[in-house]
Design an enzyme around this catalytic site. Structure first.
Site, mmCIF file in Angstrom:
data_model
loop_
_atom_site.group_PDB
_atom_site.id
_atom_site.type_symbol
_atom_site.label_atom_id
_atom_site.label_comp_id
_atom_site.label_asym_id
_atom_site.label_seq_id
_atom_site.Cartn_x
_atom_site.Cartn_y
_atom_site.Cartn_z
ATOM 1 N N HIS A 1 0.838 -1.199 0.000
ATOM 2 C CA HIS A 1 0.000 0.000 0.000
ATOM 3 C C HIS A 1 0.875 1.252 0.000
ATOM 4 C CE1 HIS A 1 -3.439 2.615 1.430
ATOM 5 N NE2 HIS A 1 -2.398 3.302 1.903
ATOM 6 N N GLU A 2 1.826 1.309 0.917
ATOM 7 C CA GLU A 2 2.650 2.507 1.039
ATOM 8 C C GLU A 2 3.557 2.700 -0.169
ATOM 9 O OE1 GLU A 2 2.275 4.889 3.205
ATOM 10 O OE2 GLU A 2 0.617 3.754 4.045
ATOM 11 N N HIS B 1 1.898 4.335 -3.085
ATOM 12 C CA HIS B 1 1.815 5.796 -3.076
ATOM 13 C C HIS B 1 2.936 6.393 -3.924
ATOM 14 C CE1 HIS B 1 -1.536 6.689 -0.514
ATOM 15 N NE2 HIS B 1 -1.070 5.977 0.493
ATOM 16 N N TYR C 1 -3.330 15.000 -3.120
ATOM 17 C CA TYR C 1 -3.886 14.345 -1.924
ATOM 18 C C TYR C 1 -5.023 15.177 -1.322
ATOM 19 C CZ TYR C 1 -3.341 10.726 1.655
ATOM 20 O OH TYR C 1 -3.511 9.644 2.487
ATOM 21 N N GLU D 1 -5.505 7.100 -2.444
ATOM 22 C CA GLU D 1 -5.609 6.067 -1.413
ATOM 23 C C GLU D 1 -6.141 4.759 -1.983
ATOM 24 O OE1 GLU D 1 -4.805 5.508 1.739
ATOM 25 O OE2 GLU D 1 -3.653 7.363 1.715
ATOM 26 N N ASP E 1 -8.966 15.151 7.086
ATOM 27 C CA ASP E 1 -8.358 14.176 6.174
ATOM 28 C C ASP E 1 -8.435 14.629 4.726
ATOM 29 O OD1 ASP E 1 -7.033 11.809 5.574
ATOM 30 O OD2 ASP E 1 -8.880 10.633 5.416
ATOM 31 N N HIS F 1 -9.227 9.013 3.059
ATOM 32 C CA HIS F 1 -9.228 7.621 3.525
ATOM 33 C C HIS F 1 -10.643 7.042 3.589
ATOM 34 C CE1 HIS F 1 -5.155 8.639 5.070
ATOM 35 N NE2 HIS F 1 -4.926 7.357 4.884
#
Length: 402
Positions: free
Chosen positions: A167-168, A171, A182, A191, A268, A273
């Site tokens: 996942h990271e 990015h 973002y 995301e 956020d 998210h």
């Protein structure tokens, strides 16, 4: 020249969970949650500098891996390098898991999409473990991966979840390709890309078909003492968790439940998210309808659509692009993608794509020409509906006068 538009630290754990934990009656848990939230804020400024520096000095390095041990501190410059490419396992399991996760994600992108590391230019892959005092998150800071150990109750060691690693790192893939900002829908797509490709890396390792996979994100590290929960579910957004301590999964699975939040850090950045649940679910629906391994067709479509996107691509534009890209795989696959988006409340614009993809040969019996005419009419209606929706969005009064 690679795009570098995303300037926020991409943390794995959504802020709404940490905010709930910051209100806990458990003082130790409350302290750790507050510290994790504060650290996420500090990361934003650091990430800008690192992102710009990485763009200036280049990134070629044959995708070689290095893992560093922070030994409980929050200063990456003081971390000690403990394992590099070609070196054997070490005694620290966190180091080995991070090293393996980097390699599996790198190999997935190379084998499935022909991508040369996460930037498609051989970028070195660096990971830092044991960051901070039981830090309850993991993040990509624009140049490297950082893992906290978790508190042991709400979160386990973040290196234990391959989909967290993938996942990271995704990015970074997004940053070096579409550069999705973002904020609001582009941020939610950002995301979602990380969730979609993160879960595919896990499925790829396990050789799971779309039908057999659990479609959960973070199940290995979220509340290790509690079964049957995860941070997010692509199969059932909104149903990943429900607990009095950290609340209920707020993700919508349909546009009629889209959560409108302000584009500020405390909300956020417009709920990136939260609203990612909508495109997440669309991918799940498309992958399971097409069948087989998710990365064989659905993943290829999503990857091509990501490469064709821009920093401000929203849900509608991305849906339209996936539908167009699906045309190269066949009508059945294209219709599966169109139906997946329809089921989450987004109707794709079919008028352009339908000219590129030959329809299945229709019966030569009387009425077949009329059937083609009706299909073209539906395409025109879809296109007009999109224009009307776009106009309505422009004219709609913004919440709070924004």
């Amino acid at each position: 020249m690679y795009m570098r538009h995303c300037r926020c630290a991409n943390c794995f754990v959504p802020p709404q969970i940490l905010k709930k934990l910051a209100e806990s009656k458990n003082p130790d848990l409350r302290r750790l949650a507050v510290n994790s939230l504060a650290q996420s804020e500090r990361l934003r400024g650091q990430r800008v500098a690192r992102s710009l520096l990485a763009g200036a000095i280049g990134s070629a390095g044959d995708g070689r891996r290095s893992v560093f041990d922070c030994e409980g501190i929050e200063n990456l410059n003081g971390a000690r390098r403990v394992r590099g490419e070609g070196q054997a396992d070490v005694a620290d399991a966190s180091v080995n898991r991070a090293f393996e996760g980097l390699g599996l994600t790198r190999d997935f992108y190379a084998s499935v999409f022909g991508r040369d590391s996460i930037d498609d230019n051989g970028m070195r892959l660096n990971a830092y473990v044991h960051y901070g005092d039981r830090y309850m998150n993991a993040f990509w800071d624009g140049q490297q991966m950082v893992f906290g150990d978790g508190d042991g109750e709400m979160f386990d060691d973040f290196t234990k979840s391959l989909d967290v690693v993938a996942h990271e790192l995704t990015h970074a893939v997004t940053e070096f390709s579409a550069g999705l900002i973002y904020h609001n829908q582009p941020g939610a797509l950002n995301e979602s890309m990380s969730d979609v490709f993160g879960v595919m890396v896990k499925q790829w390792k396990l050789k799971q078909t779309a039908e057999k996979a659990d479609w959960l994100i973070g199940a290995d590290i979220f509340t290790p003492g509690t079964g049957f929960d995860a941070l997010r579910s692509l199969k059932a957004p909104g149903e990943a968790y429900d607990h009095p301590e950290y609340g209920r999964d707020p993700q919508p699975a349909h546009m009629n439940k889209y959560v409108r939040l302000r584009d500020i850090s405390s909300e956020d950045w417009g709920g990136v998210h939260i609203n990612s649940g909508i495109p997440n679910h669309a991918f799940y629906l498309a992958a399971t309808a097409i069948g087989g391994y998710a990365w064989d067709v659905a993943g290829q479509i999503w990857y091509q659509a990501l490469l064709a996107s821009s920093p401000t691509t929203d849900f509608q534009a991305f849906a339209d692009t996936t539908y167009e890209k699906a045309g190269s795989f066949g009508q059945v696959e294209q219709e599966a993608v169109g139906e997946a988006w329809r089921m989450v409340g987004i109707r794709v614009a079919r008028s352009v794509s339908s000219r590129r993809v030959p329809r299945r040969a229709l019966s030569s019996a009387p009425g077949s020409v009329a059937t083609n005419d009706m299909a073209d009419l539906f395409d025109q209606v879809d296109g007009l509906s999109k224009q009307v929706a776009a106009l309505a969005e422009i004219l709609r009064p913004q919440k709070g006068g924004r």
